[in-house]
Each structure stands twice: as C-alpha cells, then as structure tokens.
Design a protein around this motif. Structure first.
Motif, PDB file in Angstrom:
ATOM      1  N   LEU A  47       2.856  15.918  -0.886  1.00 24.87           N
ATOM      2  CA  LEU A  47       2.398  14.534  -0.794  1.00 24.87           C
ATOM      3  C   LEU A  47       2.739  13.937   0.564  1.00 24.87           C
ATOM      4  N   THR A  48       1.953  12.951   0.969  1.00 23.22           N
ATOM      5  CA  THR A  48       2.269  12.158   2.159  1.00 23.22           C
ATOM      6  C   THR A  48       2.969  10.896   1.681  1.00 23.22           C
TER       7      THR A  48
ATOM      8  N   ALA B 292       4.720  10.639   6.665  1.00 21.96           N
ATOM      9  CA  ALA B 292       4.923  12.075   6.841  1.00 21.96           C
ATOM     10  C   ALA B 292       4.850  12.765   5.487  1.00 21.96           C
ATOM     11  N   ARG B 293       4.594  14.055   5.511  1.00 28.33           N
ATOM     12  CA  ARG B 293       4.588  14.882   4.302  1.00 28.33           C
ATOM     13  C   ARG B 293       6.005  15.006   3.759  1.00 28.33           C
ATOM     14  N   GLY B 294       6.105  15.182   2.449  1.00 27.15           N
ATOM     15  CA  GLY B 294       7.398  15.374   1.811  1.00 27.15           C
ATOM     16  C   GLY B 294       8.155  16.560   2.383  1.00 27.15           C
ATOM     17  N   ALA B 295       7.425  17.632   2.722  1.00 27.02           N
ATOM     18  CA  ALA B 295       8.074  18.818   3.296  1.00 27.02           C
ATOM     19  C   ALA B 295       8.755  18.489   4.621  1.00 27.02           C
TER      20      ALA B 295
ATOM     21  N   LEU C 182      13.217  17.889   8.076  1.00 26.13           N
ATOM     22  CA  LEU C 182      13.638  17.256   9.330  1.00 26.13           C
ATOM     23  C   LEU C 182      14.179  15.856   9.122  1.00 26.13           C
ATOM     24  N   GLY C 183      13.448  15.055   8.375  1.00 28.41           N
ATOM     25  CA  GLY C 183      13.845  13.677   8.124  1.00 28.41           C
ATOM     26  C   GLY C 183      13.623  12.779   9.319  1.00 28.41           C
ATOM     27  N   PRO C 184      13.566  11.464   9.069  1.00 30.13           N
ATOM     28  CA  PRO C 184      13.402  10.518  10.175  1.00 30.13           C
ATOM     29  C   PRO C 184      14.691  10.369  10.977  1.00 30.13           C
ATOM     30  N   ALA C 185      14.546   9.919  12.195  1.00 27.08           N
ATOM     31  CA  ALA C 185      15.708   9.634  13.035  1.00 27.08           C
ATOM     32  C   ALA C 185      16.441   8.423  12.467  1.00 27.08           C
TER      33      ALA C 185
END
Length: 111
Positions: free
Chosen positions: A46-47, A77-80, A85-88
């Motif tokens: 999912l986005t 962003a996509r769940g993957a 990576l995750g957001p800053a």
C-alpha cells in the motif's frame, strides 16, 4: 538511543491501513543527524501518507536541519519503503515530541 523514545506498532489498525507513531526526545542529544524512523507493520504494497498530528504542536527545534517532508507537510511512500528506510526524523529539543499519523491512500479492495 537512550535519549529518544520511538514508540511503534502500539496503535496499528488490524487492517494495517492506519497507525500512529510517536517520537519523544527524552534528554539532550549529541547526534547532529537524527535516525531514520522505520515504520514497521504496514502493508508493504500500500501507499501511505504520513503527516504530523496538529493536536501536538511541533516547532522545528533546528530549522536549518529540518526534515524536508515535515517542512512540506506530508510524505507519501509505499509501506515497504516506510518499514525498510523510514522518513528522516527531525532534531528535537529535550521534552519535545512528534506524533505521526500514517494512512493508506490506496483502494482497500486492491485484489
């Protein structure tokens, strides 16, 4: 990271389409670059739209090092990607917190 409290998966909906994540700065940090915030448990296909909850006023403690997505207001962003990576994360002052709301933007009947 003893100076940060990163709470995740506590408020994830059963269908993994909605979640709340909190980041709290407990004490002063000596890091000049905060960690990335991995968001586990989301549906990788999912986005999602990630926003900062307005009920918890957030003032960028260090504007010169602001996370661009927070300055912009949202991140998609996509769940993957959010899990891997995750957001800053922004630099926070002690006793400051950030509450993130994550909502799926894709059709739930994606079959």
């Amino acid at each position: 990271m003893a100076y940060l409290e990163w709470d995740h998966n506590r408020d994830l909906s059963e269908d993994r389409r909605h979640a709340l994540f909190t980041l709290a700065q407990l004490t002063a940090s000596t890091d000049s670059v905060p960690p990335r915030l991995r968001l586990p448990g989301l549906d990788p296909d999912l986005t999602y739209t990630v926003t900062v909850r307005p009920e918890f006023p957030f003032t960028q403690a260090h504007p010169s090092t602001a996370a661009p997505w927070i300055t912009h207001g949202t991140l998609r962003a996509r769940g993957a990607v959010l899990a891997a990576l995750g957001p800053a994360a922004p630099l926070l002052d002690p006793a400051q917190c950030l509450v993130l709301e994550v909502r799926a933007t894709d059709d739930p009947d994606r079959g």
